[in-house]
Design an enzyme around this catalytic site. Structure first.
Site, PDB file in Angstrom:
ATOM      1  N   LYS A 175     -45.230  31.449   0.470  1.00 46.33           N
ATOM      2  CA  LYS A 175     -43.848  31.639   0.014  1.00 46.33           C
ATOM      3  C   LYS A 175     -43.190  30.292  -0.306  1.00 46.33           C
ATOM      4  O   LYS A 175     -42.533  30.157  -1.338  1.00 46.33           O
ATOM      5  CB  LYS A 175     -43.061  32.397   1.092  1.00 46.33           C
ATOM      6  CG  LYS A 175     -41.623  32.706   0.721  1.00 46.33           C
ATOM      7  CD  LYS A 175     -41.126  33.952   1.411  1.00 46.33           C
ATOM      8  CE  LYS A 175     -40.878  33.778   2.892  1.00 46.33           C
ATOM      9  NZ  LYS A 175     -39.700  32.937   3.199  1.00 46.33           N
ATOM     10  N   SER A 176     -43.370  29.322   0.580  1.00 39.82           N
ATOM     11  CA  SER A 176     -42.732  28.011   0.352  1.00 39.82           C
ATOM     12  C   SER A 176     -43.216  27.388  -0.954  1.00 39.82           C
ATOM     13  O   SER A 176     -42.439  26.857  -1.747  1.00 39.82           O
ATOM     14  CB  SER A 176     -43.063  27.067   1.510  1.00 39.82           C
ATOM     15  OG  SER A 176     -42.485  27.535   2.697  1.00 39.82           O
TER      16      SER A 176
ATOM     17  N   ASP B 198     -41.827  29.639  11.814  1.00 40.29           N
ATOM     18  CA  ASP B 198     -41.736  31.044  11.391  1.00 40.29           C
ATOM     19  C   ASP B 198     -42.670  31.957  12.187  1.00 40.29           C
ATOM     20  O   ASP B 198     -42.630  33.178  12.018  1.00 40.29           O
ATOM     21  CB  ASP B 198     -42.071  31.164   9.896  1.00 40.29           C
ATOM     22  CG  ASP B 198     -40.977  30.551   9.025  1.00 40.29           C
ATOM     23  OD1 ASP B 198     -39.820  30.490   9.489  1.00 40.29           O
ATOM     24  OD2 ASP B 198     -41.285  30.137   7.898  1.00 40.29           O
TER      25      ASP B 198
ATOM     26  N   LYS C  77     -32.259  31.757  11.582  1.00 36.33           N
ATOM     27  CA  LYS C  77     -33.183  32.241  10.545  1.00 36.33           C
ATOM     28  C   LYS C  77     -32.618  33.538   9.953  1.00 36.33           C
ATOM     29  O   LYS C  77     -31.436  33.796  10.069  1.00 36.33           O
ATOM     30  CB  LYS C  77     -34.574  32.449  11.155  1.00 36.33           C
ATOM     31  CG  LYS C  77     -35.207  31.161  11.643  1.00 36.33           C
ATOM     32  CD  LYS C  77     -35.518  30.238  10.479  1.00 36.33           C
ATOM     33  CE  LYS C  77     -36.120  28.933  10.946  1.00 36.33           C
ATOM     34  NZ  LYS C  77     -36.273  27.979   9.841  1.00 36.33           N
TER      35      LYS C  77
ATOM     36  N   SER D  44     -35.410  20.592   9.306  1.00 39.51           N
ATOM     37  CA  SER D  44     -35.372  21.633   8.275  1.00 39.51           C
ATOM     38  C   SER D  44     -35.951  21.130   6.953  1.00 39.51           C
ATOM     39  O   SER D  44     -35.398  20.232   6.314  1.00 39.51           O
ATOM     40  CB  SER D  44     -33.928  22.100   8.043  1.00 39.51           C
ATOM     41  OG  SER D  44     -33.873  22.869   6.862  1.00 39.51           O
TER      42      SER D  44
HETATM   43  C1  S3P Z   1     -39.017  26.787   4.584  1.00 36.15           C
HETATM   44  C2  S3P Z   1     -38.536  26.072   5.635  1.00 36.15           C
HETATM   45  C3  S3P Z   1     -38.242  26.658   6.951  1.00 36.15           C
HETATM   46  C4  S3P Z   1     -38.867  28.029   7.118  1.00 36.15           C
HETATM   47  C5  S3P Z   1     -38.684  28.884   5.898  1.00 36.15           C
HETATM   48  C6  S3P Z   1     -39.328  28.220   4.696  1.00 36.15           C
HETATM   49  C7  S3P Z   1     -39.278  26.092   3.304  1.00 36.15           C
HETATM   50  O1  S3P Z   1     -36.845  26.800   7.081  1.00 36.15           O
HETATM   51  O2  S3P Z   1     -38.314  28.678   8.251  1.00 36.15           O
HETATM   52  O3  S3P Z   1     -39.253  30.169   6.089  1.00 36.15           O
HETATM   53  O4  S3P Z   1     -39.967  26.668   2.440  1.00 36.15           O
HETATM   54  O5  S3P Z   1     -38.804  24.956   3.151  1.00 36.15           O
HETATM   55  P1  S3P Z   1     -35.906  25.613   7.638  1.00 36.15           P
HETATM   56  O6  S3P Z   1     -35.869  24.546   6.628  1.00 36.15           O
HETATM   57  O7  S3P Z   1     -34.565  26.253   7.846  1.00 36.15           O
HETATM   58  O8  S3P Z   1     -36.540  25.192   8.927  1.00 36.15           O
END
Ligand code: S3P
Length: 448
Positions: free
Chosen positions: A28-29, A327, A354, A174
Site C-alpha cells: 500500500k505504501s 501496522d 491510526k 511518522s
Molecule cells: C505509512 C506510514 C505509517 C503507517 C501507514 C502507512 C506510509 O503511518 O501506519 O499505514 O505509507 O507512510 P504513520 O506515518 O502515521 O506512522
C-alpha cells in the site's frame, strides 16, 4: 457505519489446516507513492502490481484531479502521465481521500509548494485524525491551511507561491509526516533537510532516488538526516510493486495459530523498516522462514513460509522496533493471545491515532473474546491463553479500521467459539481479496 454506508458483518469460524500459497496484494505504501511520484515526474511512469484497494484508488482519483493522466490497463498494470514538479493544476472539486491517512497526508505535501488551493476530506475515521502534524511543517514552506478544530479534515490547503526550503525535525515517528515534507521540498528551491530521530519506512527516499532526485541520508547522533535538493526534474520509472508485508501478516499469523497449517506467502517486501513483525514472531517461537531472499526494484524481497506453531511464548517487544511493525500490532496481539505467558508492547503511542485507536479497539475486542489485556497511554500487555484455549464467541466493533476487522477474523480461525465483527467493509481499503484468499487456504470467514 461502514465506509460506504452499508456495514458488512462478518464471522470467522475455527478451521482446519490452512495450506497453499497466499498471493497477497501489492504494498500500500509503495502503491500510493508510485502514483504520486509518477504524477510529479515528466513523462509516463508504468506500474505493475499496484494495490487496487480503495485507499490507493482514491489517490489515483486525486492525481487525476491535480492534472495527471492515470490509466488502469487491467491486471494491476497502471500508467501515470506526470505533470512535473510544481506542475499540479488546481482541482475543480473537493479531494476525498476516503479512509487513507497516507493518501491525504502525502498529497497535501505534494501540492503544498505549488500556488494552487485544494480542499481535502475523508470518511468518518479519517476526519477524526490529526493533520496538524503535517500542516505545521508545511507552514515552514509558506503553505497555509485551515481545517476544523484540532486540525482535522475537511481542510483547505493554500500552496506556497514562493516556497522556502526548510530544516525540520520530525517530532513523531511518522513516515507520512516525513514524506509529506519531502514531497513539499521537491518544489522549494535549494536544499531542504528532514531529520528523524527514529527510522520509519523509507520508501519515499528510495523511490525519490529512483526517480532521479538528489537525496541523501546520513545517520548521525541527531538521527537520520535526509537532505533533498529542490526543483529536480523527476524521470518517469517502471515500478514493480512488491507484495505488502502488512497484508502478508494476516495469512502468516493465521497459519501460526491453526493446527496443521503450512502456508507460503511469496514475493513479500522485507524492507528492514517494515519487517519487525516477522522477527518478533520468530522470537515468540513461530515456525516462520524466509525463503529465496533477493532484491527487486531496490527493495529486499523473500517468500515467507509459516507453519502451525503450538508452542508460542509471550515476549517483551522492544520499543525501538515499533516503527518497523506499527501496522502489525493488532494482529500480533491476536498471536499473543494464542501464546503462553504475557506479551508486553511498549512505545506504541502512535497506535492511538491510526484508522482507529488501535490499542483501545483491540483491547476491547480481545477482552470480549476472553483474553486479558492491560493498557496504558503508550503500551499494552496481552496475557496469552495458550494454544487451543482462546475462548472467542464475541462480536467486536471494527471502527472503520481494516486491520482491526482482519485481526479479529484471524482470531476466530483458532478460537473455541466463532469471532464476529460488526463491519468488515473497511477490509477493501487495503486487502480487497482477503475473504477469497483466506477461503482458498481453508479458512471459514462468512458474511453474516
Ligand atoms: C505509512 C506510514 C505509517 C503507517 C501507514 C502507512 C506510509 O503511518 O501506519 O499505514 O505509507 O507512510 P504513520 O506515518 O502515521 O506512522
Amino acid at each position: 457505519m461502514s465506509a460506504h454506508g452499508t456495514p458488512i458483518p462478518m464471522t470467522s469460524y475455527k478451521c482446519g489446516p490452512l495450506t497453499g500459497e497466499a498471493h497477497v496484494p501489492g504494498d500500500k505504501s509503495i502503491s500510493h507513492r508510485s502514483l504520486i511520484l509518477g504524477a510529479m515526474a515528466i513523462g509516463e511512469t508504468r506500474i505493475e502490481g499496484l494495490l487496487e484497494g480503495e485507499d490507493v484508488l482514491d489517490t489515483a482519483k486525486a492525481m487525476r484531479a491535480f492534472g495527471a493522466t492515470v490509466t488502469d490497463h487491467g491486471g494491476g498494470k497502471w500508467s501515470v502521465q506526470g505533470v512535473g514538479v510544481g506542475g499540479f493544476a488546481e482541482p475543480d472539486n473537493v479531494i476525498d481521500c476516503g479512509n487513507s491517512g497516507t493518501g491525504v497526508r502525502l498529497i497535501m505535501g505534494a501540492m503544498a509548494t505549488t500556488p494552487i488551493t485544494a480542499t481535502f476530506t475523508g470518511d468518518a475515521s479519517l476526519n477524526k485524525r490529526p493533520m496538524a502534524r503535517v500542516t505545521d511543517p508545511l507552514a515552514l514552506f509558506g503553505t497555509q491551511s485551515v481545517g476544523r478544530s484540532g486540525g482535522r479534515l475537511p481542510m483547505t490547503i493554500v500552496g506556497a507561491a514562493e516556497p522556502k526550503p526548510v530544516r525540520f525535525v520530525v517530532p513523531v515517528p511518522s513516515a507520512q509526516v516525513k514524506s509529506a515534507v519531502l514531497l513539499a521540498a521537491l518544489n522549494a528551491p535549494g536544499e531542504s533537510v528532514v531529520i528523524e530521530k527514529e527510522a520509519t519506512r523509507d520508501h519515499t527516499e528510495r523511490m525519490l532516488t529512483g526517480f532521479g532526485a538528489n537525496i541523501t541520508t546520513e545517520v548521525t547522533d541527531e538521527g537520520r538526516v535526509i537532505t533533498l535538493q529542490g526543483q529536480p526534474e523527476l524521470k518517469p520509472q517502471h515500478i514493480v510493486v512488491p507484495r505488502d508485508p502488512s497484508s502478508a501478516a494476516f495469512p502468516v499469523c493465521a497459519a501460526l495459530i491453526t493446527e496443521g497449517s503450512d502456508v507460503l506467502v511469496p514475493n513479500i517486501g522485507l524492507n528492514p523498516t517494515r519487517a519487525g513483525l516477522f522477527f518478533t514472531l520468530q522470537e515468540m517461537g513461530a515456525d516462520l522462514t524466509f525463503e529465496n531472499m533477493r532484491e527487486e526494484g531496490g527493495e529486499p524481497v523473500a517468500d515467507l513460509r509459516a507453519k502451525f506453531s503450538p508452542n508460542l511464548k509471550g515476549i517483551e517487544v522492544p520499543a525501538e522496533r515499533a516503527a518497523s511493525m506499527i501496522d502489525e500490532y493488532p494482529v500480533l496481539s491476536v498471536v499473543a493471545a494464542y501464546a503462553e505467558g504475557k506479551t508486553h508492547m511498549p512505545g506504541v503511542k502512535e497506535l492511538r491515532v491510526k484508522e482507529s485507536d488501535r490499542i483501545d479497539a483491540m483491547a476491547t475486542g480481545l477482552r470480549a473474546n476472553g483474553v486479558a489485556v492491560d493498557e496504558g497511554e503508550d503500551w499494552w500487555t496481552v496475557y496469552g491463553c495458550g494454544h487451543g484455549k482462546v475462548p472467542g464467541g464475541a462480536m467486536v466493533q471494527s471502527h472503520l479500521d481494516h486491520r482491526i476487522a482482519m485481526s479479529f477474523m484471524v482470531m476466530g480461525m483458532g478460537s473455541e467459539a466463532p469471532v464476529s465483527v460488526d463491519d468488515g467493509s473497511p477490509i477493501a481499503t487495503s486487502f480487497p481479496i482477503f475473504e477469497p484468499l483466506m477461503g482458498a487456504l481453508g479458512a471459514r470467514v462468512e458474511r453474516s
